[in-house]
Design a protein around this motif. Structure first.
Motif: not given
Lengths: 379, 336
Positions: A278, B243-246, B240, A243, A247, A280, A234, A245
């Motif tokens: 995730f 957590k900031r998703m973008g 989840p 961006s 998982l 982007d 990250e 994340v």
């Protein structure tokens, strides 16, 4: 961005909020030395970014410097919800008469900073909000006018009766509001704000979250970032302005746009797969970003297939395609890669990709199903 | 008809000399948008793709009579660009820029409202009124003229939904992305209200995501005020918590803002929520069919029960009046 309690207390102290003296130690010897210097009982507090450290045994009272050393030995290296404790805060223990909660959050519904105060301090405020909402007093502050002293006093009167304490608390609220704007916080919180038998009002815990969008002008605060407390992949992604994340699944996802990236993950789940991440790649496209994105995804050992889903808008398909080709040359991926490319400069992108001979799909659903199928074959 | 932009839209592009600004100024022009000028301080007097560039917004407004502005300037200057546009009398400001500090926006949004302007975004793809005008970065080739209104918190996910509609032969009136940030100028309710009042719009697609409670509030608004069929999609079911998703606004915090909660709130007021963007056209077709069948039934019944109904209506408003006076007195009592 989250920061540690000791860092949040530095911010509080810089605006004049009273906090008990404290110093950070990363080894038991230093912890003991600090306690010797204070010549008083101390608290040994683990510094982690996750909540619930008290319940996990990460906050202890030490009667003597010797006890502080023993406790620091125990707490340093402890695992709290997946985060390793690397630092402890040694702070003077104070006698507590009462515990309250005060905090300021950016409230989305009112689009204003909302101050919350509650006489039920020292416990999880979300629990108070759920079980006894009447114990929380709120004020949405007009951001243009700012917090006024009478408003701070009104709130302070819901916590204290003694005028001396009301004044002290109102002053703390004014300073907390100042801190909120000063560091571009999305949350500032004192839980608990305590009173001592001598009548003092003190912040014995501190929490500050910073708006990531404001970090470009908060260099001092950004320097507080604890890279050890974050997932290495990250950190790498953030440095490349992606961006990401991590998982637990096995389908690596590389998508443009946060909404589409979320929807892609949702569809992977819906069709029986499990997303590995995730990701982007963001708006303005730059082939190098795609290369970095692919390197991050391919480094994850759980990934059994990669799904690239691009719907060009501000992102141009030819830029992405160039990045994909470059990534293939550089990393020679051994897992199957499914590409779905559509939108701005789609034809140019398809042409560039033709040399890679990748399995492609026209629709999102098709692409997701194909990636899951190929991941199954790869396992 | 359409909402917010149409053939009368005269557009300024703030940040027109940048990479994104110049590229999309041309794209908008190609679509048929009346792009009358651009603004970049220090570049006044030059031209980009044949579009005259000005140093300030007020200068550009005087010279071009622009009524709309789109912003492509970098995050540190975006809030200032919005204020400049509002101050110069622009009535519709679309901010594409991603990464504007929320604290800036908390002060900008009330300023824009006070000037009687509408802000869309920031962190949004903008909007298209099909065959009339395009403002922002939405690709013009995926839309098709028709009767569906699309509103979304996302960018590319919106394209996905629009594309699915177009492939299914369901054209659109206006497609609009309101932005993925926490503090934005125009929310779901503003757009739903505009679609409800737009005669050309017969059905609405609403695309939400995790974080905040805008979708829940929109559900309550629809139940009370929107008679047109609405179908939704919510992104982030696999996200989840914490957590900031973008998107700055896409975060599940303290157990609230989950996709499940939003879907529940929407289903509760009878709005179908698609499992995939590709299911949206089918669900909307169904909802529109049901709505027109209902309308037909009502039309038949209406003539028979007209008298009775109007009686009931009077009684209802009576009750409402009583309630509101009650509320007023209690709030007074509290203040004392």
């Amino acid at each position: 961005m989250k920061i540690h309690e000791y860092q949040a207390k530095e911010i509080f102290a810089s605006v004049g909020i009273p906090v008990p003296p404290g110093e950070v130690a990363s080894d038991p010897g230093t912890a003991e030395a600090i306690a010797v210097r204070y010549n008083k009982p101390v608290m040994v507090k683990s510094q982690v970014l996750v909540g619930g450290r008290g319940k996990a045994g990460g906050v202890k009272y030490a009667e003597s410097p010797e006890a502080a050393r023993v406790l620091a030995t125990k707490i340093l290296g402890m695992d709290i919800k997946g985060e390793t404790v690397n630092k402890v805060l040694i702070t003077e223990a104070v006698d507590i008469l009462s515990e309250s909660y005060v905090g300021i959050i950016l409230d989305r519904a009112t689009q204003r900073p909302v101050i919350m105060v509650s006489p039920a301090g020292g416990v999880d405020i979300e629990e108070v909000a759920a079980k006894t909402p009447e114990k929380i007093h709120k004020l949405a502050v007009d951001p243009v006018v700012g917090l006024k002293l009478f408003q701070a006093r009104d709130l302070a009167y819901t916590l204290y009766r003694d005028i001396g304490q009301v004044r002290k608390c109102a002053d703390i609220l004014m300073k907390l509001y100042e801190a909120f704007w000063k560091v571009d916080a999305s949350l500032v919180e004192i839980n608990p704000l305590i009173t001592t038998p001598g009548g003092d009002v003190l912040a014995i815990d501190a929490k500050v979250n910073i708006d990531d969008n404001a970090l470009f002008r908060q260099k001092e605060v950004e320097a507080m970032r604890d890279l050890d407390a974050e997932e290495a992949s990250e950190v790498k992604a953030r440095e490349a302005d992606l961006s990401y994340v991590k998982l637990d699944g096995y389908i690596g996802c590389c998508v443009n746009g946060a909404g589409l990236a979320m929807a892609t993950m949702d569809l992977v789940k819906r069709y029986g797969g499990d997303p590995a991440n995730f990701l982007d790649i963001g708006g303005s496209s730059n082939p190098q970003k795609v290369v970095t994105a692919m390197s991050i995804i391919l480094t994850d050992p759980n990934v059994r297939a990669v799904l690239i889903n691009i719907f060009g808008g501000i992102t141009r398909c030819d830029d992405v395609a160039t990045g994909i080709v470059q990534a293939f040359e550089e990393f020679k991926p051994t897992v199957p890669v499914v590409v779905r490319l559509t939108g701005t400069n789609e034809k140019e992108g398809q042409k560039i990709l033709a040399s890679c001979k990748l399995p492609s799909a026209d629709t999102l659903d098709e692409a997701v199903k194909k990636a899951i199928e190929l991941a199954g074959n790869a396992a | 008809m359409a909402i917010f932009i149409n053939k009368k839209t005269k557009l300024l592009v703030q940040g027109i000399t940048g990479r994104d600004g110049s590229f999309h100024a041309e794209q908008m022009k190609k679509y048929g948008t009346d792009v009358v000028g651009g603004v970049t301080p220090g570049k006044g007097g030059t031209k980009v793709a044949g579009i005259p560039v000005f140093n300030t917004v007020s200068e550009a407004v005087k010279a071009t009579k622009a009524n709309t502005s789109v912003i492509y300037v970098p995050p540190p200057f975006a809030a200032d660009a919005i204020l400049e546009a509002a101050d110069a009398g622009i009535k519709l400001i679309v901010c594409v820029t991603e990464g504007v500090p929320a604290n800036d926006m908390m002060k900008v949004v009330p300023f824009v409202k006070e000037r009687g302007a509408r802000l869309i975004g920031p962190n949004c793809p903008g909007l298209i009124s099909t065959d009339m005008s395009k403002v922002g970065i939405l690709p013009g080739n995926i839309v098709k003229k028709g009767s569906v209104g699309v509103v979304s918190r996302s960018g590319t996910l919106t394209y996905e939904a629009i594309w699915a509609l177009t492939l299914a032969g369901m054209g659109q009136t206006t497609c609009i992305g309101i932005g993925g940030d926490q503090v934005i100028g125009t929310n779901f309710i503003d757009v739903l209200d505009a679609f409800q009042n737009d005669k050309a719009t017969k059905g609405i697609v609403m695309i939400g995501e995790i974080g905040g409670s805008d979708e829940e509030m929109a559900a309550r608004f629809i139940q009370k005020n929107v008679t047109k069929p609405v179908v939704a999609f919510i992104a982030g079911q696999a996200a989840p918590p914490g957590k900031r998703m973008g998107h700055a606004g896409a975060i599940i915090s303290g157990g609230s803002g989950t996709a499940a909660d939003k879907i529940k709130a929407l289903n509760k007021v009878g709005i179908a929520v698609a499992g995939s963007p590709t299911e949206i056209p089918g669900l909307l077709k169904e909802a529109m069919k049901k709505a027109s069948a209902k309308a037909d039934k009502k039309a038949v019944k209406k003539s028979a029960t007209q008298v009775k109904k109007s009686d009931k209506k009077v009684k209802k408003t009576d009750k409402k009046d009583k309630k509101s006076t009650k509320k007023a007195t209690t709030s007074k009592a509290k203040k004392r």
